[in-house]
Design an enzyme around this catalytic site. Structure first.
Site, mmCIF file in Angstrom:
data_model
loop_
_atom_site.group_PDB
_atom_site.id
_atom_site.type_symbol
_atom_site.label_atom_id
_atom_site.label_comp_id
_atom_site.label_asym_id
_atom_site.label_seq_id
_atom_site.Cartn_x
_atom_site.Cartn_y
_atom_site.Cartn_z
ATOM 1 N N GLY A 43 0.846 -1.557 0.141
ATOM 2 C CA GLY A 43 0.475 0.115 -0.003
ATOM 3 C C GLY A 43 0.306 1.424 -0.116
ATOM 4 C CG ASP A 98 -1.618 1.724 2.926
ATOM 5 O OD1 ASP A 98 -1.593 1.640 4.003
ATOM 6 O OD2 ASP A 98 -2.013 1.142 2.209
ATOM 7 C CG ASP A 101 -8.957 0.714 9.804
ATOM 8 O OD1 ASP A 101 -9.991 1.922 9.289
ATOM 9 O OD2 ASP A 101 -10.038 -0.219 9.113
ATOM 10 N N GLY A 103 -5.531 -0.294 13.619
ATOM 11 C CA GLY A 103 -3.709 0.216 13.934
ATOM 12 C C GLY A 103 -3.540 -1.204 14.534
ATOM 13 C CB THR A 105 -1.584 -3.260 10.340
ATOM 14 O OG1 THR A 105 -2.724 -3.901 9.819
ATOM 15 C CG2 THR A 105 -0.799 -3.934 9.362
ATOM 16 C CG ASP A 157 -5.424 -3.155 -2.487
ATOM 17 O OD1 ASP A 157 -5.187 -2.546 -1.202
ATOM 18 O OD2 ASP A 157 -6.066 -4.638 -1.853
HETATM 19 P P1 5GP Z 1 -5.501 -1.499 10.614
HETATM 20 O O1 5GP Z 1 -4.465 -2.573 10.855
HETATM 21 O O2 5GP Z 1 -5.108 -0.116 11.087
HETATM 22 O O3 5GP Z 1 -7.052 -1.989 10.634
HETATM 23 O O4 5GP Z 1 -5.386 -1.771 9.035
HETATM 24 C C1 5GP Z 1 -4.191 -1.149 8.148
HETATM 25 C C2 5GP Z 1 -4.596 -1.742 6.798
HETATM 26 O O5 5GP Z 1 -5.425 -2.041 6.168
HETATM 27 C C3 5GP Z 1 -3.822 -0.882 5.684
HETATM 28 O O6 5GP Z 1 -2.163 -1.283 5.564
HETATM 29 C C4 5GP Z 1 -4.632 -1.147 4.637
HETATM 30 O O7 5GP Z 1 -4.009 -1.949 3.745
HETATM 31 C C5 5GP Z 1 -5.885 -1.559 4.797
HETATM 32 N N1 5GP Z 1 -6.827 -0.895 5.573
HETATM 33 C C6 5GP Z 1 -7.880 -0.316 6.037
HETATM 34 N N2 5GP Z 1 -8.424 0.618 6.002
HETATM 35 C C7 5GP Z 1 -8.206 0.388 4.461
HETATM 36 C C8 5GP Z 1 -8.825 1.988 3.396
HETATM 37 O O8 5GP Z 1 -10.396 2.412 3.304
HETATM 38 N N3 5GP Z 1 -8.533 1.259 1.768
HETATM 39 C C9 5GP Z 1 -7.973 0.067 1.461
HETATM 40 N N4 5GP Z 1 -7.153 0.625 0.245
HETATM 41 N N5 5GP Z 1 -7.301 -0.438 2.620
HETATM 42 C C10 5GP Z 1 -7.499 -0.117 3.646
#
Ligand code: 5GP
Length: 175
Positions: A43, A98, A101, A103, A105, A157
């Protein structure tokens, strides 16, 4: 099932302006140091390429390839596909992501990298979906705070598509 992509939510011009602002702050904060910039793939590839070009501090670069299993939602289960090739011990590491969301990851990656004893570890994210945060992660540089919508483009993506759009758009599926 149709996929609907909005007109630009963040335009090329807005993005480039913000990237320069972030790079200027980073350059100031790291003056006199050398950065190890770590891009989180896939990303962050476009944001990474744009921002490293305008950071005015010597640096080395490396990448981490991670995947979370779900299609549109992070599950908290993160897989490191390809680990760093550099030893980060004693280095000033700048993680470049990138979007944050839930958190999950970044929290996982941050803990993993801290165990390797870098001199410092800061996080730069292009987008921050703050309302959806489930676990707190300290973010040092944020490009844009955005609402809860799912976004694509500028490296982001849906099922590996739309990464090549030069702007950020809102993605919707309609039945
Ligand atoms: P987290 O672990 O913070 O929930 O999510 C992080 C990962 O989820 C990002 O690195 C991305 O790959 C994916 N992600 C979260 N929200 C979005 C979004 O709105 N669009 C896209 N394309 N990917 C997202």
């Amino acid at each position: 099932m149709a996929m609907i992509i909005s007109k630009p939510f963040l335009t090329v011009e807005q993005i480039q302006k913000r990237v320069k602002e972030l790079a200027a702050r980073i350059s100031e904060d790291y003056e006199g140091k050398e950065i190890l910039s770590v891009g989180i793939l896939k990303g962050a590839f476009m944001f990474f390429a744009d921002i490293v070009k305008v950071i005015q501090v010597p640096m080395t670069i490396d990448f981490l390839i991670v995947s979370s299993y779900a299609k549109m939602e992070s599950t908290g289960e993160i897989k490191i596909h390809t680990d760093l090739r550099e030893d980060i011990k004693g280095k000033d590491v700048l993680l470049i992501e990138d979007i944050v969301d839930t958190g999950f990851t970044l929290n996982h990656i941050r803990k993993l990298l801290l165990e390797r004893q870098p001199a410092s570890l800061k996080i730069c994210t292009f987008l921050d979906k703050k309302p959806r945060r489930r676990v707190e992660v300290p973010l040092d540089y944020i490009g844009f705070e955005i609402p809860e919508d799912y976004v694509v483009g500028y490296g982001l993506d849906y099922e590996n598509r739309f990464r090549n759009l030069p702007y950020i758009a809102i993605f919707k599926e309609s039945k």
